[in-house]
Enzyme design. Structure first.
Site, mmCIF file in Angstrom:
data_model
loop_
_atom_site.group_PDB
_atom_site.id
_atom_site.type_symbol
_atom_site.label_atom_id
_atom_site.label_comp_id
_atom_site.label_asym_id
_atom_site.label_seq_id
_atom_site.Cartn_x
_atom_site.Cartn_y
_atom_site.Cartn_z
ATOM 1 N N HIS A 128 0.876 -1.097 0.047
ATOM 2 C CA HIS A 128 -0.036 -0.214 0.101
ATOM 3 C C HIS A 128 0.831 1.266 -0.037
ATOM 4 O O HIS A 128 0.878 2.248 -0.778
ATOM 5 C CB HIS A 128 -1.041 -0.024 1.334
ATOM 6 C CG HIS A 128 -1.862 1.025 1.407
ATOM 7 N ND1 HIS A 128 -3.206 1.036 1.109
ATOM 8 C CD2 HIS A 128 -1.585 2.282 1.942
ATOM 9 C CE1 HIS A 128 -3.860 2.320 1.346
ATOM 10 N NE2 HIS A 128 -2.911 3.022 1.670
ATOM 11 N N GLU A 129 1.901 1.185 1.035
ATOM 12 C CA GLU A 129 2.606 2.675 0.994
ATOM 13 C C GLU A 129 3.430 2.565 -0.065
ATOM 14 O O GLU A 129 3.839 3.985 -0.657
ATOM 15 C CB GLU A 129 3.247 2.683 2.321
ATOM 16 C CG GLU A 129 2.873 2.347 3.792
ATOM 17 C CD GLU A 129 1.390 3.441 3.731
ATOM 18 O OE1 GLU A 129 1.580 4.673 3.187
ATOM 19 O OE2 GLU A 129 0.649 3.171 4.455
ATOM 20 N N HIS B 85 1.763 4.470 -2.765
ATOM 21 C CA HIS B 85 2.101 6.116 -2.539
ATOM 22 C C HIS B 85 2.959 6.570 -2.991
ATOM 23 O O HIS B 85 3.365 7.589 -3.509
ATOM 24 C CB HIS B 85 1.838 6.193 -1.206
ATOM 25 C CG HIS B 85 0.248 6.271 -0.442
ATOM 26 N ND1 HIS B 85 -0.751 7.139 -1.029
ATOM 27 C CD2 HIS B 85 -0.270 5.458 0.711
ATOM 28 C CE1 HIS B 85 -1.937 6.799 -0.292
ATOM 29 N NE2 HIS B 85 -1.792 5.945 0.685
ATOM 30 N N GLU C 90 -4.706 8.021 -2.588
ATOM 31 C CA GLU C 90 -5.341 6.713 -2.003
ATOM 32 C C GLU C 90 -5.349 5.530 -3.188
ATOM 33 O O GLU C 90 -5.260 4.598 -2.955
ATOM 34 C CB GLU C 90 -6.406 6.959 -1.454
ATOM 35 C CG GLU C 90 -7.031 5.712 -0.470
ATOM 36 C CD GLU C 90 -6.110 5.443 0.524
ATOM 37 O OE1 GLU C 90 -5.262 6.283 0.769
ATOM 38 O OE2 GLU C 90 -6.435 4.467 1.250
#
Lengths: 498, 498
Positions: B265-266, B269, B296
C-alpha cells in the site's frame, strides 16, 4: 517569565534562531545516518534555506540598536553573558557580506570534491588551485571578522570554533608541549619496547554484538536513551539537540575497539549536551556548549581519561569477553588496558594515540596560522608539512595522501579548528585531575561501571555552566588554574613511563 | 530558466514554501520513525516554527496583487494550472485568521488526548465537550474558507484534502454504491460460505524475514531505494519528499499479511511521489500529487487491484514460502489468493475488506456532513452511528469504542477527509480496468513480478500529470469517463461472485 524591552526582544530573536538551528541539526543527522543518496540535492536546498532564514534572523536590521539598548537592561550575570554571546553571534553573522558567504560555501564544496580525487591519487597539485580559492575567501572572511572583533585574522577564525580563543595563549601552551613532547615520545616508545606486547583478541566481532556492547557502555556512562539514539554513519559524530542527541559510529568486524572507543567519545559529547542548562536558557546563546575546546574535553575525558584507566578495564573486560564470547588471557583487564595505550609514530592524525596526537595538531596549527597570516605560500605546504613531521615525529610521509591531503578541514573551509583538538585533550586531563582529587569516589565508581560521581562533578563544574563563563574562567573555577601543559605532561608521564 | 514578472515572483514564493514543507516532512517522518520520547517538546517547537514560516510565506501581503497580475502573464497550460493551485493554496492559508488557526490547533491536540482515554474506556460523554470545541472551530474555519472559495461549508473542508472535490458529486457515486452494496455483501458472504475456507499459514513470522520480504516486494513494484527507505513506526505511513520518500510499516510476528499488504500500500503512494514531474515543477503547486482521492487510488491500485490478483500470488507465493520456510498447501498461490479476499462484516474500518469498506466510509461521510452543516447534534452521534451500521452492514457496535470512537480523524480535526478513502478505491478500480485494457502486458507482467508495464501506464497517465489537471479531468483523460461506481461494482462482482 519572558524578559522585556530590547533585551527581551533579543531573547525572542535568538530563541527563534536556535530552534531553526535545532531543525537543521536534525536534517544534518538524517543526511549522515539515514538519507538515501537520491535525497542529497533536495536536502541541500532544505538546509540552505534554513541557514538563510537563521542568518536573516540574527542579522535583522534592528539588532545593532537592540544590542546597545539591552546593555542598560541586563541584570544578573547570566543575562549579561547571554548578551555578550548574542553580540558575538551577531558579529560573526553580520561581519561578512552575503555574497562572500555564498562564494566561500561554493568554493568549499567544489574544493572538497576535487580534494577527494586528489587525496586518492596523492596529487596535491590537482587541488592547489581550488584550495587557493578557498584560502583567499577564508582570509577575506577572517579579515572582515577580525575588524569587527578587534583581533588578528587567525584569532577571528579561531573565535568561530573557540570563542575568545587567542593564538597568543595557544602559542605558549603549544611551546610548553613541544618542549617535552619529542623526547617524551622516544621515552614512551622505549618503555613500551621493554614490556611484553599486549595480545590482540581475534575476531570477527559481529556488528550486532558490538552494537549491544555499545549500548551497554553508553548506559553505564549515563547516556539517556529517552533523549537520544545511537546509529551508524560513515564519519562518526554527535549531532541533534540537547533534548534529542544523536550519536553515530561505524563498525569494523575485525576490530571492536574503534567502535567501542568511538561510542565512548561521542557519549562524552552527548553528556555535555544533556547537561546544558534548560528552561529559559535552552534556546539562548548562553545556554549552549562553551566551545570546541570544552566540547572536545568532554569527549576525551571519557575516551582518554576515564575509559583508558585500569579501573575502567576492570569493569569492562568481563563485559567485552561476554559480548564476544571471548576466552583466554587476551580478554584480561590488564591486557585490554595495555592494548589501549599503544604508542606509535604514524602519519595519520585520526589514527594517532594520545601521546603523538598533539604533534599532529601543532604541525597543522603552525602551518594554518602562517598561511592565513600570509607568511607562507600554499605551494610550499607539502614540503613544510613533511618538515614538521620530520622535526616533531621523526618520520617523513612517503606521499601527500599520508601527508597534507589527509584531513578534510582546510579543503572544506575549516581554518582555525585544529588547535581545539589538543586544547581539548589538555583540558580533559586537567579537569579529570581536578575531579578525581575533589571526589575520591570517581575512580572507584568507574571500577564498578558507575559514572555518576564523575558525571556529577562534570555536570556541576562544566555542563550546567553553558556559556555563562569563558573557557578560561570555567577552567579556573573548576581546576584552580588556566590551561597548563604541565598537568597534561604529568598525566602522560604517569601513564606511559610508570 | 526562471519565470519573470509577477508570475515569476509567485514561483519563487511558492518554491520557498515547498522547500520548507520538505524540511517539515522529514522532521515529521523522524518524529514517527526515529525520535526518542524526550525529543517531543523540542520537535513540536521546530515544526511549529517551520509551519509559521511556511504560512507567512504563502500569505505575504504582496500575494493577492501578484495573483491578479500574473493572470495576464501565464502562457502554457501548466503555468495556468500552477497559478490556479497557487490561488487555492493562498485562499486556504489566508482565509482563516491566525488566532483561529492557533485555537483550532490547540483544541485538536487537547481533544486528541482526551479521545485516547475516552476510546480506551468506551466513554463518548468524556470527549463530547472537547469534540464540541473542535467542531465549532472546524465549522468556523470551514465557513471562512467557504466564503473565500464560493462553495458550501462541507466542500470547503473537503477541498483541503481533495481539491475541487464536491459533495454533490460524491452524493451521486455514494448513492450508486449504496444501491447495490448491502445486497452485494450478503451475496459475497454466501458465495464465500459455499467455498472451502482458505488455510492460514501458522507463524511466528520473524520480523527480520518480514522486512526482507518487504524489501523484495518493494523492489519488484519499482520502489527506488536510491530515493527512499522502509522503516518501522506505530502507524504506517508514506512520508518524506518525492526525492526521498520514506515509508513505514509495523510487524506482527503472528500475521505476516498486515505488514506485507501495508508495505505494498505505502509503496503505491511512494511510486506516485517518485513519478511526479521534476525539474521546474518540483517545488511548484502544479508539481504536487493531485489530491487524497488520487493518492489513495495509487496505494489501492497496488494493494487491492494488482496485488490481490491471481497473477500476483502466482509470483509471490513461492517467495513467501521461501521467506518463512513455509511448506504445504497453505503456501499455494491459490490458497494465499483466497486468504486475501476474505469478506467479513466488522465494526472496525481499518480492519475492513474492500467489499465492506465503502459502507464504513459512507456512514462517516453522511454523519460528518450533517454535523458540519449543523443538521445534527454531536450528542446524537453515537446513536446515529449505530443506526448507520445496522442499516448498511446489518450489525450494531456493542459500545462506542467499536463505534464512533474508533477513528482519530474527527477528534484530531480532520473533517471532510473520510470520503477520499472510498473515492480512492473506486478510482483505483477504474484506473486498473483502463490500464489492463490498454496494455495486455500488465497482468502477465505482474505474474512474473514485473510491474514495469503497470508503472509505465500509471506514470504517463497519473503520476507525471501532477496537479496540471483536476481529478475529474485526469480520470476522464485516463479512463474515458468520470468516476463511475459501475466499474467498481463490476470489479467486486468479478472478484467475489465469479
Amino acid at each position: 517569565m519572558a524578559a522585556q524591552g530590547a533585551y527581551g526582544r533579543l531573547e525572542a530573536i535568538f530563541g527563534k534562531s536556535s530552534i531553526l538551528g535545532d531543525a537543521l541539526a536534525m536534517l544534518q543527522w538524517d543526511m549522515a545516518a539515514m538519507m538515501p543518496e537520491g535525497g542529497a540535492e533536495a536536502r541541500a536546498d532544505q538546509m540552505a534555506l534554513l541557514q538563510t532564514l537563521a542568518h536573516e534572523t540574527v542579522t535583522a536590521p534592528e539588532i545593532p540598536d537592540l544590542l546597545v539598548r539591552a546593555e542598560g537592561e541586563v541584570g544578573d550575570s547570566w543575562e549579561k553573558a547571554n548578551l555578550h554571546e548574542m553580540r558575538r553571534q551577531w558579529v560573526h553573522a553580520a561581519a561578512v557580506p552575503a555574497d562572500l558567504v555564498e562564494a566561500l560555501a561554493k568554493a568549499e564544496s567544489t574544493c572538497e570534491m576535487v580534494w577527494r580525487k586528489a587525496r586518492a591519487e596523492a596529487d596535491f597539485a590537482q587541488v592547489l588551485p581550488s584550495l587557493r580559492t578557498v584560502l583567499a575567501l577564508v582570509r577575506e572572511t577572517g579579515q572582515a571578522k577580525a575588524e569587527a572583533l578587534g583581533v588578528g585574522i587567525y584569532d577571528a577564525l579561531l573565535d568561530q570554533y573557540e570563542p575568545d580563543g587567542r593564538s597568543a595563549e595557544i602559542d605558549v601552551v603549544f611551546a610548553d608541549l613541544e618542549s617535552f613532547l619529542p623526547a617524551f615520545i622516544a621515552q614512551a616508545l622505549e618503555a613500551q619496547a621493554r614490556r611484553p606486547a599486549p595480545r590482540l583478541p581475534s575476531g570477527p566481532f559481529a556488528t550486532e554484538s558490538q552494537r549491544r556492547l555499545g549500548h551497554e557502555v553508553m548506559a553505564a556512562l549515563g547516556f539517556d536513551f529517552q533523549r537520544g539514539r545511537l546509529d551508524t554513519s560513515l564519519h562518526p559524530f554527535c549531532g541533534g539537540t540537547p533534548d534529542d542527541t544523536r550519536i553515530t559510529t561505524r563498525y569494523d568486524e575485525a576490530d571492536f575497539t574503534s567502535a567501542l572507543m568511538g561510542v565512548i567519545h561521542e557519549t562524552g559529547h552527548a553528556l555535555y549536551e544533556f547537561g546544558l542548562p534548560g528552561g529559559r536558557w535552552r534556546h539562548q546563546p548562553v545556554g549552549r556548549a562553551r566551545g570546541m575546546q570544552m566540547h572536545e574535553s568532554q569527549s576525551l575525558i571519557m575516551e582518554m581519561q576515564a575509559c583508558r584507566s585500569p579501573e575502567f578495564w576492570a569493569w569492562a573486560a568481563p563485559r567485552l569477553a561476554a559480548a564476544f564470547g571471548g576466552k583466554g588471557d587476551e580478554w584480561s583487564a590488564d591486557n585490554l588496558y595495555r592494548l589501549g595505550l599503544k604508542v606509535e609514530r604514524g602519519f595519520i592524525r585520526v589514527d594517532a594515540d594520545e601521546v603523538t596526537y598533539p604533534a599532529h595538531v601543532i604541525i597543522r596549527y603552525r602551518l594554518e596560522k602562517a598561511l592565513v597570516e600570509g607568511r607562507m605560500e600554499l605551494s610550499d605546504l607539502p614540503a613544510a608539512w613533511n618538515d614538521g613531521y620530520a622535526r616533531l615525529l621523526g618520520i617523513t610521509p612517503p606521499d601527500d595522501r599520508l601527508g597534507c591531503l589527509q584531513d578534510i578541514h582546510w579543503f572544506g573551509g575549516s581554518w582555525g579548528y585544529f588547535p581545539t583538538y589538543t586544547l581539548g585533550a589538555m583540558t580533559a586531563a586537567q579537569l579529570f585531575d581536578a575531579a578525581t582529587q575533589a571526589d575520591g569516589n570517581i575512580l572507584p565508581g568507574i571500577g564498578r561501571g558507575d559514572f555518576a560521581p564523575l558525571r556529577g562533578w562534570l555536570g556541576a563544574n562544566v555542563h550546567a555552566k553553558g556559556s555563562s563563563l569563558s573557557t578560561r574562567e570555567l577552567l579556573v573555577q573548576a581546576t584552580g588554574r588556566p590551561l597548563d601543559a604541565k598537568v597534561f605532561e604529568a598525566h602522560l608521564r604517569r601513564r606511559y613511563l610508570a
